[in-house]
Design a protein around this motif. Sequence first.
Motif, PDB file in Angstrom:
ATOM      1  N   GLY A  42       0.869  -1.245  -0.064  1.00 28.70           N
ATOM      2  CA  GLY A  42       0.097   0.007  -0.091  1.00 28.70           C
ATOM      3  C   GLY A  42       1.098   1.306   0.141  1.00 28.70           C
ATOM      4  N   VAL A  43       1.846   1.119   0.758  1.00 31.07           N
ATOM      5  CA  VAL A  43       2.930   2.486   0.880  1.00 31.07           C
ATOM      6  C   VAL A  43       3.557   2.597  -0.495  1.00 31.07           C
ATOM      7  CG1 VAL A  43       4.797   3.504   1.789  1.00 31.07           C
ATOM      8  CG2 VAL A  43       3.060   2.260   3.346  1.00 31.07           C
ATOM      9  N   ARG A  44       3.914   1.556  -1.028  1.00 29.56           N
ATOM     10  CA  ARG A  44       4.818   1.809  -2.291  1.00 29.56           C
ATOM     11  C   ARG A  44       3.866   2.111  -3.595  1.00 29.56           C
ATOM     12  NH1 ARG A  44       9.736  -1.770  -2.979  1.00 29.56           N
ATOM     13  NH2 ARG A  44      10.375  -2.415  -0.689  1.00 29.56           N
ATOM     14  N   HIS A  45       2.713   1.368  -3.351  1.00 29.55           N
ATOM     15  CA  HIS A  45       1.913   1.669  -4.732  1.00 29.55           C
ATOM     16  C   HIS A  45       0.607   2.338  -4.480  1.00 29.55           C
ATOM     17  CE1 HIS A  45       4.347  -1.349  -6.650  1.00 29.55           C
ATOM     18  NE2 HIS A  45       4.375  -2.209  -5.510  1.00 29.55           N
ATOM     19  N   GLY A  46       0.175   2.703  -3.441  1.00 23.14           N
ATOM     20  CA  GLY A  46      -1.167   3.472  -3.000  1.00 23.14           C
ATOM     21  C   GLY A  46      -0.924   4.889  -2.670  1.00 23.14           C
ATOM     22  N   VAL A  47       0.044   5.089  -1.953  1.00 24.63           N
ATOM     23  CA  VAL A  47       0.473   6.649  -1.550  1.00 24.63           C
ATOM     24  C   VAL A  47       1.699   7.371  -2.355  1.00 24.63           C
ATOM     25  CG1 VAL A  47       1.216   7.950   0.548  1.00 24.63           C
ATOM     26  CG2 VAL A  47       0.018   5.468   0.797  1.00 24.63           C
ATOM     27  N   ALA A  48       0.759   7.999  -3.428  1.00 26.55           N
ATOM     28  CA  ALA A  48       1.690   8.492  -4.361  1.00 26.55           C
ATOM     29  C   ALA A  48       2.676   9.712  -3.670  1.00 26.55           C
ATOM     30  CB  ALA A  48       0.733   9.422  -5.311  1.00 26.55           C
ATOM     31  N   GLU A  49       3.737   9.884  -4.220  1.00 22.93           N
ATOM     32  CA  GLU A  49       4.758  10.794  -3.637  1.00 22.93           C
ATOM     33  C   GLU A  49       4.620  12.069  -4.391  1.00 22.93           C
ATOM     34  OE1 GLU A  49       8.819   9.789  -4.575  1.00 22.93           O
ATOM     35  OE2 GLU A  49       8.463   7.656  -3.940  1.00 22.93           O
ATOM     36  N   HIS A  50       3.840  12.395  -5.373  1.00 19.59           N
ATOM     37  CA  HIS A  50       3.525  13.736  -5.650  1.00 19.59           C
ATOM     38  C   HIS A  50       2.573  14.466  -5.236  1.00 19.59           C
ATOM     39  CE1 HIS A  50       0.682  11.256  -8.077  1.00 19.59           C
ATOM     40  NE2 HIS A  50       0.118  12.308  -8.422  1.00 19.59           N
TER      41      HIS A  50
END
Length: 82
Positions: free
Chosen positions: A11-19
């Motif tokens: 979830g952190v890697r793929h669901g929380v967008a850095e932008h």
Amino acid sequence: MGVASRLVDNGVRHGVAEHVCANDRWLTVRAAVSEAQELVLDVSDASAAFPDSAAALRGERGRGLARVLEQGATLSWFLHHE
């Protein structure tokens, strides 16, 4: 690595967008026991998208979810009504 930690990592890697603004980033983990006495983990994030979720659940888009399945878990993906 356990099921919960793999799901949170995914979830952190793929669901929380850095932008996305830091105030709009979130990840929620809920745990419950079903009537059948099974542990249910619900990992939610701010992203409504899960590109090619079927392939990810088959382990074709990385190994995280495949490892969860190897540990005997059942996986599903859906949009929450919120």
